[in-house]
Design an enzyme around this catalytic site. Structure first.
Site, PDB file in Angstrom:
ATOM      1  N   HIS A 120      47.294  49.714  80.026  1.00  8.02           N
ATOM      2  CA  HIS A 120      47.733  50.888  80.783  1.00  8.02           C
ATOM      3  C   HIS A 120      48.910  50.433  81.661  1.00  8.02           C
ATOM      4  O   HIS A 120      48.840  50.485  82.887  1.00  8.02           O
ATOM      5  CB  HIS A 120      46.574  51.467  81.587  1.00  8.02           C
ATOM      6  CG  HIS A 120      46.758  52.903  82.018  1.00  8.02           C
ATOM      7  ND1 HIS A 120      45.837  53.892  81.758  1.00  8.02           N
ATOM      8  CD2 HIS A 120      47.758  53.517  82.708  1.00  8.02           C
ATOM      9  CE1 HIS A 120      46.257  55.045  82.273  1.00  8.02           C
ATOM     10  NE2 HIS A 120      47.418  54.851  82.866  1.00  8.02           N
ATOM     11  N   ASN A 295      45.800  62.783  76.309  1.00  6.23           N
ATOM     12  CA  ASN A 295      45.981  63.011  77.742  1.00  6.23           C
ATOM     13  C   ASN A 295      46.776  64.291  77.895  1.00  6.23           C
ATOM     14  O   ASN A 295      47.893  64.398  77.394  1.00  6.23           O
ATOM     15  CB  ASN A 295      46.730  61.854  78.404  1.00  6.23           C
ATOM     16  CG  ASN A 295      45.882  60.591  78.462  1.00  6.23           C
ATOM     17  OD1 ASN A 295      44.712  60.602  78.089  1.00  6.23           O
ATOM     18  ND2 ASN A 295      46.480  59.515  78.942  1.00  6.23           N
TER      19      ASN A 295
HETATM   20  C1  GBH Z   1      49.189  59.900  83.022  1.00  2.00           C
HETATM   21  O1  GBH Z   1      50.489  60.004  82.583  1.00  2.00           O
HETATM   22  C2  GBH Z   1      48.904  58.458  83.229  1.00  2.00           C
HETATM   23  O2  GBH Z   1      48.174  57.929  82.135  1.00  2.00           O
HETATM   24  C3  GBH Z   1      48.198  58.157  84.516  1.00  2.00           C
HETATM   25  O3  GBH Z   1      48.258  56.788  84.774  1.00  2.00           O
HETATM   26  C4  GBH Z   1      48.813  58.974  85.629  1.00  2.00           C
HETATM   27  O4  GBH Z   1      48.288  58.641  86.881  1.00  2.00           O
HETATM   28  C5  GBH Z   1      48.543  60.414  85.326  1.00  2.00           C
HETATM   29  O5  GBH Z   1      49.037  60.770  84.079  1.00  2.00           O
HETATM   30  C6  GBH Z   1      49.137  61.380  86.338  1.00  2.00           C
HETATM   31  O6  GBH Z   1      50.530  61.354  86.324  1.00  2.00           O
HETATM   32  O7  GBH Z   1      57.693  65.762  83.959  1.00  2.00           O
HETATM   33  O8  GBH Z   1      57.159  68.119  83.978  1.00  2.00           O
HETATM   34  O9  GBH Z   1      58.161  67.125  82.044  1.00  2.00           O
HETATM   35  C7  GBH Z   1      50.939  61.310  82.359  1.00  2.00           C
HETATM   36  C8  GBH Z   1      52.413  61.270  82.056  1.00  2.00           C
HETATM   37  C9  GBH Z   1      52.790  63.569  82.553  1.00  2.00           C
HETATM   38  C10 GBH Z   1      54.277  62.289  81.169  1.00  2.00           C
HETATM   39  C11 GBH Z   1      53.499  64.808  82.124  1.00  2.00           C
HETATM   40  C12 GBH Z   1      54.960  63.536  80.765  1.00  2.00           C
HETATM   41  C13 GBH Z   1      55.635  65.635  81.488  1.00  2.00           C
HETATM   42  C14 GBH Z   1      55.682  66.607  82.612  1.00  2.00           C
HETATM   43  N1  GBH Z   1      52.916  62.521  81.582  1.00  2.00           N
HETATM   44  N2  GBH Z   1      54.874  64.484  81.833  1.00  2.00           N
HETATM   45  S1  GBH Z   1      57.277  66.928  83.193  1.00  2.00           S
END
Ligand code: GBH
Length: 449
Positions: A120, A295
């Site tokens: 991770h 996720n």
């Molecule tokens: C997860 O990543 C991780 O696995 C975790 O460690 C983290 O704490 C958790 O989420 C919360 O962030 O920027 O509006 O286009 C999630 C990563 C989140 C990446 C949504 C893409 C797109 C939203 N993703 N993101 S936006």
């Protein structure tokens, strides 16, 4: 083993090593790329680091007891590679492995199924110094680490996830530079995509081999996000398809179909960011796995915009004006049902799990530390409903993990954003379950009755 209707639905919570453990210099742990990144001024909000985080390394039994109190039957956590192999190669570090040994025993004693994620995002710094994920050799190092970890814990841990969200490692870490190691090099980033996936496949092989005849479930966790065209125009459809290719199909297709999507691979070639595929790689990457973790946080409405930078396709994510979380992510539970139905329809085969789902909100704690987070409760309720609807409509879905057990280190946003169903007071390290934790506990009790 895939379609075992008798296997119990898992109701869990998820965390990751760097986000909660702290103790970054204890018991022989080596530095990871996140230690280095956090020590670089201007990278993380408020200059926050994971040095202490939730001090879970010292409070682990208390945290496991709290999970048991909530009725959670599975816990998804990650191993810090630099605790297990301080510089990413060579023999295991016994003191580091001992922590995970105790964690696994503690979980099993409480009747909680341990679910390990091997990676991770906390790559040993020594491996980054040798080139990191853009280097093919890192994939082989990862497989060695996987068999070492399996040898230590495989007698008690039956669920092994290789990578968490390779999209984030490659795109945020090597292309955009907003996550560790903070590089901005698109060519390196797409080499990283391929070597992460290769590392996954090699690790699956290594684990199956180390397991011998013992039952083991292997898999990967992807961040998947539906990309919806803003209008019925051909341009918007093409923009959404490109975004879907970059975020979703670039991972799903090689893993589950043994082939990179032609449209994305050709476009990456044209852009000078080829996927460095060697003969035989796709056979390794597509070795059968038992589980794909999803996720899910939000979906995106995509429109075409003329003139992307440096010849890249021009796309833009539009706001729908929907209620959002503190991350600015719009709350779109129905898209989770759609996503799971699509996955089953187009890629059916492995068992699906929602391995992360949750939300940051601007929590306000009372004097007793209690947070009346109605918004998070409602986020969890609507997304659990959406996941179970997909299951009822035929998706081979076997579990749901709330992100996250604890407020924790939210990467580049430091401790500013809180995703926990349990409040952490970072001055005292006191934990107080929020209203959303009470809701989740009650929901689990009613679903598993
Ligand atoms: C997860 O990543 C991780 O696995 C975790 O460690 C983290 O704490 C958790 O989420 C919360 O962030 O920027 O509006 O286009 C999630 C990563 C989140 C990446 C949504 C893409 C797109 C939203 N993703 N993101 S936006």
């Amino acid at each position: 083993m895939n379609r075992n209707e008798d296997r119990p639905f898992l109701w869990g919570t998820a965390t990751s090593s760097y986000q909660i453990e702290g103790a970054t210099r204890e018991d022989g742990r080596g530095p990871s790329i996140w230690d280095t990144f956090c020590a670089t001024p201007g990278t993380v909000l408020g200059g926050d680091t994971g040095d202490t985080a939730c001090d879970h390394y010292h409070r682990m039994p208390e945290d496991v007891a709290m999970m048991a109190g909530l009725g959670i039957n599975a816990y998804r956590f990650s191993l810090a590679w630099p605790r297990v192999q301080p510089d990413g190669t060579g023999p295991g570090n016994a003191a580091g492995l001992a922590f995970y040994d105790r964690l696994v025993d503690e979980l099993l004693e409480r009747g909680i199924l341990p679910w390990v994620t091997l990676y991770h995002w906390d790559l040993p710094q020594a491996l980054e110094d040798a080139g990191g994920w853009p280097e093919r050799d890192t994939a082989y190092r990862f497989a060695d680490y996987a068999s070492l970890a399996y040898d230590a814990l495989g007698d008690r841990v039956g669920h092994w996830t290789t990578l968490n969200e390779p999209w984030c490692s490659a795109m945020l870490g090597y292309v955009e530079g907003v996550h560790a190691p903070g590089r901005r090099d698109a060519r390196a980033g797409f080499a990283a995509v391929h070597h992460l996936l290769l590392g996954h496949g090699l690790a699956v092989q290594a684990i199956k081999q180390a397991a011998g005849g013992r039952a083991v479930e292997t898999g990967i966790t992807l961040n998947l996000s539906p990309k919806v065209p803003a209008t019925g125009s051909a341009e918007d459809a093409a923009a959404a398809r490109w975004e879907d290719g970059l975020s979703n199909r670039l991972y799903l297709d090689p893993l589950l179909r043994g082939k990179y999507p032609d449209d994305v691979a050709q476009e990456l070639d044209r852009l000078g960011c080829p996927l460095p595929v060697l003969d035989g790689d796709l056979e390794i990457i597509s070795r059968p796995i038992d589980v794909v973790g999803v996720n899910y946080y939000t979906s995106h409405l995509v429109e075409a915009r003329p003139g992307g930078q440096n010849g890249w396709p021009g796309t833009h994510t539009l706001s729908r004006g929907l209620p959002s979380t503190a991350m600015g992510w719009e709350i779109t539970p129905a898209a989770l049902t759609d996503l799971l139905l699509r996955l089953e329809g187009e890629y059916g085969g492995p068992a699906w799990y929602v391995t992360e789902n949750g939300a940051a909100f601007d929590d306000v704690a009372g004097a007793d530390g209690f947070v009346d987070d109605e918004a998070r409760e409602s986020y969890l309720r609507s997304h659990i409903d959406a996941a179970l609807e997909a299951r009822d409509r035929g998706v081979n879905l076997h579990g749901y993990f709330a992100w996250s057990l604890l407020d924790n280190f939210e990467w580049a946003l430091g401790y500013e954003r809180r995703f926990g169903i349990v409040r952490v007071d970072y001055d005292t390290q006191r934990r107080v379950p929020k209203r959303s934790a009470r809701y989740y506990a009650a929901r689990i009790a009613s679903e598993t009755r």
